[in-house]
Design a protein around this motif. Structure first.
Motif, PDB file in Angstrom:
ATOM      1  N   LEU A 130      53.039  39.515  21.592  1.00 24.41           N
ATOM      2  CA  LEU A 130      54.117  38.688  21.065  1.00 24.41           C
ATOM      3  C   LEU A 130      55.467  39.365  21.262  1.00 24.41           C
ATOM      4  O   LEU A 130      56.435  38.742  21.710  1.00 24.41           O
ATOM      5  N   ILE A 131      55.545  40.672  20.965  1.00 24.44           N
ATOM      6  CA  ILE A 131      56.821  41.396  21.076  1.00 24.44           C
ATOM      7  C   ILE A 131      57.226  41.552  22.536  1.00 24.44           C
ATOM      8  O   ILE A 131      58.400  41.385  22.897  1.00 24.44           O
ATOM      9  N   GLU A 132      56.259  41.879  23.403  1.00 22.48           N
ATOM     10  CA  GLU A 132      56.589  42.040  24.820  1.00 22.48           C
ATOM     11  C   GLU A 132      57.116  40.738  25.413  1.00 22.48           C
ATOM     12  O   GLU A 132      58.110  40.731  26.145  1.00 22.48           O
ATOM     13  N   THR A 133      56.461  39.633  25.103  1.00 27.01           N
ATOM     14  CA  THR A 133      56.926  38.349  25.641  1.00 27.01           C
ATOM     15  C   THR A 133      58.253  37.936  25.012  1.00 27.01           C
ATOM     16  O   THR A 133      59.066  37.281  25.663  1.00 27.01           O
ATOM     17  N   GLU A 134      58.476  38.341  23.755  1.00 27.83           N
ATOM     18  CA  GLU A 134      59.749  38.029  23.108  1.00 27.83           C
ATOM     19  C   GLU A 134      60.889  38.778  23.789  1.00 27.83           C
ATOM     20  O   GLU A 134      61.970  38.226  24.024  1.00 27.83           O
ATOM     21  N   ARG A 135      60.654  40.064  24.120  1.00 19.93           N
ATOM     22  CA  ARG A 135      61.693  40.835  24.817  1.00 19.93           C
ATOM     23  C   ARG A 135      62.000  40.230  26.179  1.00 19.93           C
ATOM     24  O   ARG A 135      63.162  40.117  26.578  1.00 19.93           O
ATOM     25  N   LEU A 136      60.971  39.832  26.873  1.00 16.53           N
ATOM     26  CA  LEU A 136      61.169  39.208  28.179  1.00 16.53           C
ATOM     27  C   LEU A 136      61.934  37.890  28.035  1.00 16.53           C
ATOM     28  O   LEU A 136      62.820  37.578  28.844  1.00 16.53           O
ATOM     29  N   TYR A 137      61.603  37.138  27.010  1.00 14.52           N
ATOM     30  CA  TYR A 137      62.272  35.857  26.752  1.00 14.52           C
ATOM     31  C   TYR A 137      63.762  36.070  26.493  1.00 14.52           C
ATOM     32  O   TYR A 137      64.615  35.359  27.030  1.00 14.52           O
ATOM     33  N   VAL A 138      64.106  37.086  25.689  1.00 18.09           N
ATOM     34  CA  VAL A 138      65.505  37.386  25.407  1.00 18.09           C
ATOM     35  C   VAL A 138      66.235  37.809  26.679  1.00 18.09           C
ATOM     36  O   VAL A 138      67.389  37.426  26.925  1.00 18.09           O
ATOM     37  N   GLU A 139      65.562  38.613  27.519  1.00 11.98           N
ATOM     38  CA  GLU A 139      66.184  39.027  28.777  1.00 11.98           C
ATOM     39  C   GLU A 139      66.465  37.832  29.686  1.00 11.98           C
ATOM     40  O   GLU A 139      67.512  37.758  30.337  1.00 11.98           O
ATOM     41  N   GLU A 140      65.541  36.896  29.710  1.00  8.72           N
ATOM     42  CA  GLU A 140      65.751  35.709  30.540  1.00  8.72           C
ATOM     43  C   GLU A 140      66.913  34.869  30.013  1.00  8.72           C
ATOM     44  O   GLU A 140      67.731  34.359  30.787  1.00  8.72           O
ATOM     45  N   LEU A 141      66.985  34.724  28.692  1.00 10.85           N
ATOM     46  CA  LEU A 141      68.118  33.996  28.108  1.00 10.85           C
ATOM     47  C   LEU A 141      69.439  34.689  28.420  1.00 10.85           C
ATOM     48  O   LEU A 141      70.441  34.043  28.729  1.00 10.85           O
ATOM     49  N   GLU A 196      75.072  30.155  44.565  1.00 16.78           N
ATOM     50  CA  GLU A 196      75.688  31.479  44.559  1.00 16.78           C
ATOM     51  C   GLU A 196      75.241  32.277  43.330  1.00 16.78           C
ATOM     52  O   GLU A 196      74.943  33.479  43.428  1.00 16.78           O
ATOM     53  N   CYS A 197      75.185  31.607  42.170  1.00 14.55           N
ATOM     54  CA  CYS A 197      74.748  32.297  40.941  1.00 14.55           C
ATOM     55  C   CYS A 197      73.297  32.753  41.067  1.00 14.55           C
ATOM     56  O   CYS A 197      72.945  33.875  40.672  1.00 14.55           O
ATOM     57  N   GLN A 198      72.437  31.908  41.605  1.00 15.41           N
ATOM     58  CA  GLN A 198      71.015  32.261  41.766  1.00 15.41           C
ATOM     59  C   GLN A 198      70.862  33.437  42.717  1.00 15.41           C
ATOM     60  O   GLN A 198      70.016  34.330  42.510  1.00 15.41           O
ATOM     61  N   LYS A 199      71.698  33.447  43.742  1.00 14.35           N
ATOM     62  CA  LYS A 199      71.640  34.538  44.717  1.00 14.35           C
ATOM     63  C   LYS A 199      72.039  35.859  44.068  1.00 14.35           C
ATOM     64  O   LYS A 199      71.408  36.900  44.290  1.00 14.35           O
ATOM     65  N   LYS A 200      73.105  35.834  43.244  1.00 12.84           N
ATOM     66  CA  LYS A 200      73.542  37.062  42.568  1.00 12.84           C
ATOM     67  C   LYS A 200      72.476  37.585  41.616  1.00 12.84           C
ATOM     68  O   LYS A 200      72.271  38.789  41.478  1.00 12.84           O
ATOM     69  N   LEU A 201      71.784  36.690  40.938  1.00 13.10           N
ATOM     70  CA  LEU A 201      70.761  37.089  39.967  1.00 13.10           C
ATOM     71  C   LEU A 201      69.447  37.470  40.628  1.00 13.10           C
ATOM     72  O   LEU A 201      68.556  38.026  39.972  1.00 13.10           O
ATOM     73  N   ASP A 202      69.313  37.119  41.901  1.00 17.32           N
ATOM     74  CA  ASP A 202      68.072  37.361  42.633  1.00 17.32           C
ATOM     75  C   ASP A 202      66.899  36.660  41.958  1.00 17.32           C
ATOM     76  O   ASP A 202      65.797  37.210  41.841  1.00 17.32           O
ATOM     77  N   HIS A 203      67.164  35.448  41.493  1.00 16.83           N
ATOM     78  CA  HIS A 203      66.115  34.641  40.861  1.00 16.83           C
ATOM     79  C   HIS A 203      65.358  33.867  41.926  1.00 16.83           C
ATOM     80  O   HIS A 203      65.956  33.289  42.847  1.00 16.83           O
ATOM     81  N   LYS A 204      64.065  33.820  41.792  1.00 18.76           N
ATOM     82  CA  LYS A 204      63.264  33.025  42.717  1.00 18.76           C
ATOM     83  C   LYS A 204      63.310  31.545  42.344  1.00 18.76           C
ATOM     84  O   LYS A 204      63.144  30.681  43.210  1.00 18.76           O
ATOM     85  N   LEU A 205      63.515  31.277  41.066  1.00 22.79           N
ATOM     86  CA  LEU A 205      63.554  29.894  40.584  1.00 22.79           C
ATOM     87  C   LEU A 205      64.995  29.497  40.279  1.00 22.79           C
ATOM     88  O   LEU A 205      65.833  30.346  39.946  1.00 22.79           O
ATOM     89  N   SER A 206      65.266  28.203  40.399  1.00 25.36           N
ATOM     90  CA  SER A 206      66.606  27.699  40.112  1.00 25.36           C
ATOM     91  C   SER A 206      66.827  27.595  38.603  1.00 25.36           C
ATOM     92  O   SER A 206      65.908  27.798  37.802  1.00 25.36           O
ATOM     93  N   LEU A 207      68.071  27.248  38.238  1.00 28.64           N
ATOM     94  CA  LEU A 207      68.462  27.244  36.820  1.00 28.64           C
ATOM     95  C   LEU A 207      67.620  26.302  35.979  1.00 28.64           C
ATOM     96  O   LEU A 207      67.296  26.607  34.831  1.00 28.64           O
ATOM     97  N   ASP A 208      67.244  25.133  36.523  1.00 26.53           N
ATOM     98  CA  ASP A 208      66.528  24.155  35.702  1.00 26.53           C
ATOM     99  C   ASP A 208      65.199  24.689  35.199  1.00 26.53           C
ATOM    100  O   ASP A 208      64.725  24.324  34.123  1.00 26.53           O
ATOM    101  N   ALA A 209      64.569  25.588  35.976  1.00 28.50           N
ATOM    102  CA  ALA A 209      63.311  26.199  35.527  1.00 28.50           C
ATOM    103  C   ALA A 209      63.553  27.095  34.318  1.00 28.50           C
ATOM    104  O   ALA A 209      62.734  27.165  33.394  1.00 28.50           O
ATOM    105  N   TYR A 210      64.701  27.793  34.303  1.00 29.10           N
ATOM    106  CA  TYR A 210      65.008  28.682  33.180  1.00 29.10           C
ATOM    107  C   TYR A 210      65.473  27.889  31.959  1.00 29.10           C
ATOM    108  O   TYR A 210      65.283  28.333  30.824  1.00 29.10           O
TER     109      TYR A 210
END
Length: 762
Positions: free
Chosen positions: A549-560, A659-673
């Motif tokens: 729960l804590i590990e996934t919560e930390r990851l969730y906060v990082e994604e936000l 451009e924002c997705q490229k800077k973040l090096d995200h594989k998924l677009s914003l709508d997925a996040y």
């Protein structure tokens, strides 16, 4: 009509042409009759002023002459006065010196526009001759730029003025009574002043009403309403008197005009009638305008009184509700014995009965507020919150009462179970103590004792003593006495089991003689038992879930955080402004919803609280219960999600987001996040185990948020009623249908509409 309209009408009345003099101011001079406005008109409509024979004309002071002439020239209408006045000077019985004096005085002091001066010369031969010579010699001295006609006789006068426009003194047929003329003039002017004064009073009162500050209590509002009503009634009486005065005056004028069939009102009489009628119409309009304003003001005062009564009653009932709430809060739900729990239940029931009149009064008062709102009350914004608050407090009291009743009822069942267990344990201990050891050494004695033991153990099932353990597990009410009773039950049962084993050995048939020996001491029933392996396994499982729960919560906060910094904040970056799609302008809150609020809650609060539970996993449920209200941020986010998705479809392909997705090096677009918050609230209730009461409640919190969101999502399309069925792995949304077949009664059936997967880990 509003106060502004009434004020404009009053100003119109007061700003009408104000004559420099009134008849009452020069009443004595008018009675001398040295100048008359008989009402006659020239052939072109010019008003006629007559200076009749008056022996003391030369003795009239200049001021009196000027006042009378000025007053007479102010009476005809502007149209008539603009034509110019015809002056008729009758000096047939006088001398040339009088003619000369009259012409000189008129030339020097006549305030109006002169059109023609007609002089009836002295009738005596000598004076007439002097007049003919004098007018030629002194014409320039008179300084009149009008024609002065010296007439020898009345027939000469008729060549300039029709006989019908002349009074009998001049041989005409125009009826004229000077005293009556003065009476009408004073009456008309007095009525005009009354209209003006009344309009001023109404305007002042209207201004006072408009500037009145509404009181803040019932009594002052009542006093103000009564005072204004009294003033209004007094002004109404003034209006009635003024209307009566004008109506009477108009009747007199009309009666004078119709005194004979052949009488034809002269222009001045007609103008007098028109003037009075106009004043009456103005007075009537003023009254109507004032009454309309008064009705609005009176309504506002009555609504103010209603509001003050409502506020006063609200404060009183709110104090009573707060007192009930304090009494309910102070009522404990924990009783250390059966009698105490029964007492608490009695107190709670008494409190609920005593509260019923107050709750009913509060509901009625809220209903009264609804009625005020529906009647278009001016203070809707003040009334509506109070109605909402009353209903909320009533609902909170009822819900809390129900909750405490439920807890105390469960506690009552547990205490009854504890009492039964304690009685059974005491009887068991007495039974064990009463079994003589020496008698149990024989097979027969052992069998008898064994029978007693087995019967007593069976009585545990008959008395449903195991129900206490079931209640404990079912209600999860942690009571110290509950645990003690269960421990005591286990100990006594263990003692009986050991005695049962011993007695079974003794009752078995012996193959060889048994040498009686002193029995060995039995093991103490209080000896420690082995740890429950399942509990150890359960602890490990909780620790594993807590870590996950804590590990996934930390990851969730990082994604936000990545969304907030990599997309949300970049919209303010001037270097990327040229890439920002026009459809996104001023719509950042639509695309992201309240994501900043969700991020702040998890980053600053919720993650830290979960991390604090890593050593005590059993407290994780408390985190969810404690933050139940804050978790409602997801409701707002999910409600906005459809709008966000529509906007994303319009601008998601823009270069800005690429451009924002490229800077973040995200594989998924914003709508997925942007879908992460919806997924996260769903995962919470799936990750929580159910070993404790608080964690089960935490699951209910998450499930409640999900159900609310889903129901609100469905409600966007069409109002509907659904039945919910909760199973171990799924929540079903069904619609109830009633079908009739072959004349039989309606049988309910349920059609599937929607489902939500849920899972309780055990």
């Amino acid at each position: 009509m509003c106060l502004i309209s009434m004020s404009l009408l009053a100003d119109e009345i007061m700003q009408q042409e104000i004559r420099p003099l009134l008849a009452v101011d020069i009443i004595e001079q008018l009675h001398r009759q040295f100048a008359l406005l008989s009402g006659g008109r020239g052939k072109d409509g010019a008003p006629i002023i007559t200076f009749p024979e008056y022996s003391g004309f030369n003795d009239v002071p200049d001021e009196d002459f000027l006042n009378v002439v000025t007053y007479l020239t102010s009476i005809p209408s502007l149209d008539a006065a603009s034509i110019g006045f015809i002056i008729i000077i009758d000096r047939r019985k006088d001398k040339w010196s009088s003619v000369k004096a009259s012409l000189s005085r008129i030339a020097g002091a006549f305030p109006g526009n002169l059109r023609l001066v007609l002089v009836l010369k002295p009738s005596k031969f000598f004076q007439r001759a002097i007049a003919e010579v004098g007018i030629k010699l002194h014409k320039d001295e008179f300084k009149m730029k009008v024609l002065i006609m010296m007439l020898n006789s009345l027939p000469d006068l008729y060549g300039y003025v029709d006989k019908g426009q002349l009074t009998p003194e001049l041989g005409g047929s125009l009826e004229y009574c000077h005293s009556q003329w003065i009476h009408h003039r004073t009456a008309i002017e007095n009525f005009a002043m009354t209209v003006k004064t009344t309009a001023q009073m109404l305007q002042k009162f209207g201004t006072d009403l408009a500037e009145t500050e509404l009181p803040n209590d019932v009594q002052c509002t009542k006093d103000l309403l009564a005072a204004h009503a009294d003033k209004h009634n007094s002004l109404q009486d003034e209006l009635k008197l003024a209307l009566k005065q004008g109506t009477t005056l108009l009747g007199c004028i009309k009666e004078q005009a119709a005194k004979s069939e052949n009488h034809k009102p002269n222009p001045d009489e007609m103008e007098n009638q028109t003037t009075v009628e106009r004043l009456l119409a103005q007075l009537d309009e003023t009254e109507n305008a004032f009454e309309q304003f008064w009705c609005k003001h009176h309504l506002k005062l009555e609504q103010c009184l209603q509001l003050r009564h409502f506020e006063q009653d609200y404060r009183e009932v709110k104090v009573s509700l707060d007192s009930l709430g304090e009494s309910l809060s102070s009522l404990s739900v924990i009783g250390d014995c059966l009698a105490r729990v029964e007492q608490l239940l009695t107190e709670l029931k008494t409190l609920e009965e005593n509260a019923r009149p107050t709750l009913e009064k509060a509901q009625l008062h809220a209903l009264h507020g609804d009625q005020l709102i529906q009647s278009n009350h001016y203070a809707v914004d003040s009334i509506r919150p109070k109605c909402i608050e009353l209903r909320r407090v009533c609902d909170d009291f009822s819900n809390e009462t129900k909750k405490k009743t439920d807890v105390l009822s469960k506690s009552l069942q547990i205490h009854k179970g504890i009492e039964k267990v304690n009685q059974w344990c005491e009887s068991g201990i007495y039974l064990l103590a009463s079994q003589a050891v020496d008698k149990c050494q024989s097979q027969e004695g052992a069998e008898l004792a064994l029978t007693d033991i087995e019967q007593f153990l069976e009585s545990a099932e008959m008395n449903q003593l195991t129900e206490l353990r079931n209640l404990h597990n079912q209600y999860e009410v942690v009571l110290s006495e509950d645990i003690k009773a269960l421990k005591r039950l286990e100990d006594v049962q263990e003692m009986f089991e050991k005695r049962n084993v011993s007695l079974k050995r003794l009752s078995a048939k012996q193959t060889r003689p048994v040498q009686p020996v002193a029995p060995r001491p039995e093991s103490s029933p209080k000896r420690p038992t082995l740890k429950n392996p399942s509990r150890t396994t359960g602890t490990q499982q909780r620790e594993h879930i807590m870590t996950e729960l804590i590990e996934t919560e930390r990851l969730y906060v990082e994604e936000l955080q990545s969304i907030m910094e990599g997309y949300f904040a970049e919209l303010d970056n001037s270097e990327l402004s040229h890439l920002t799609p026009p459809s996104l302008e001023n719509k950042r809150d639509v695309l992201f919803g309240n994501l900043p609020e969700i991020y702040e809650f998890h980053n600053r609060t919720f993650l830290r609280e979960l991390e604090n539970c890593i050593e005590k996993p059993e407290l994780v449920g408390t985190c969810f219960l404690k933050r139940k209200e804050e978790l409602q941020v997801y409701e707002k986010y999910c409600q906005n999600k459809p709008r966000s998705e529509v906007l994303w479809r319009q601008c998601g392909d823009s270069l800005f987001f690429q451009e924002c997705q490229k800077k973040l090096d995200h594989k998924l677009s914003l709508d997925a996040y942007l879908l992460k918050p919806v997924q996260r609230i769903t995962k919470y209730q799936l990750m929580l185990k159910v070993p404790t009461y608080t964690q089960l409640k935490a699951q209910e919190v998450c499930l409640y948020v999900l159900v609310v969101l889903l129901v609100k999502d469905l409600a966007r399309f069409k109002p509907m009623q659904r039945h919910l069925f909760l199973y171990d792995k799924m929540l079903l949304f069904c619609k109830k249908r009633e079908e009739t077949s072959d004349g039989h009664e309606k049988t309910p059936s349920y059609s599937f509409k929607h489902s939500l997967k849920v899972r309780y880990r055990r």
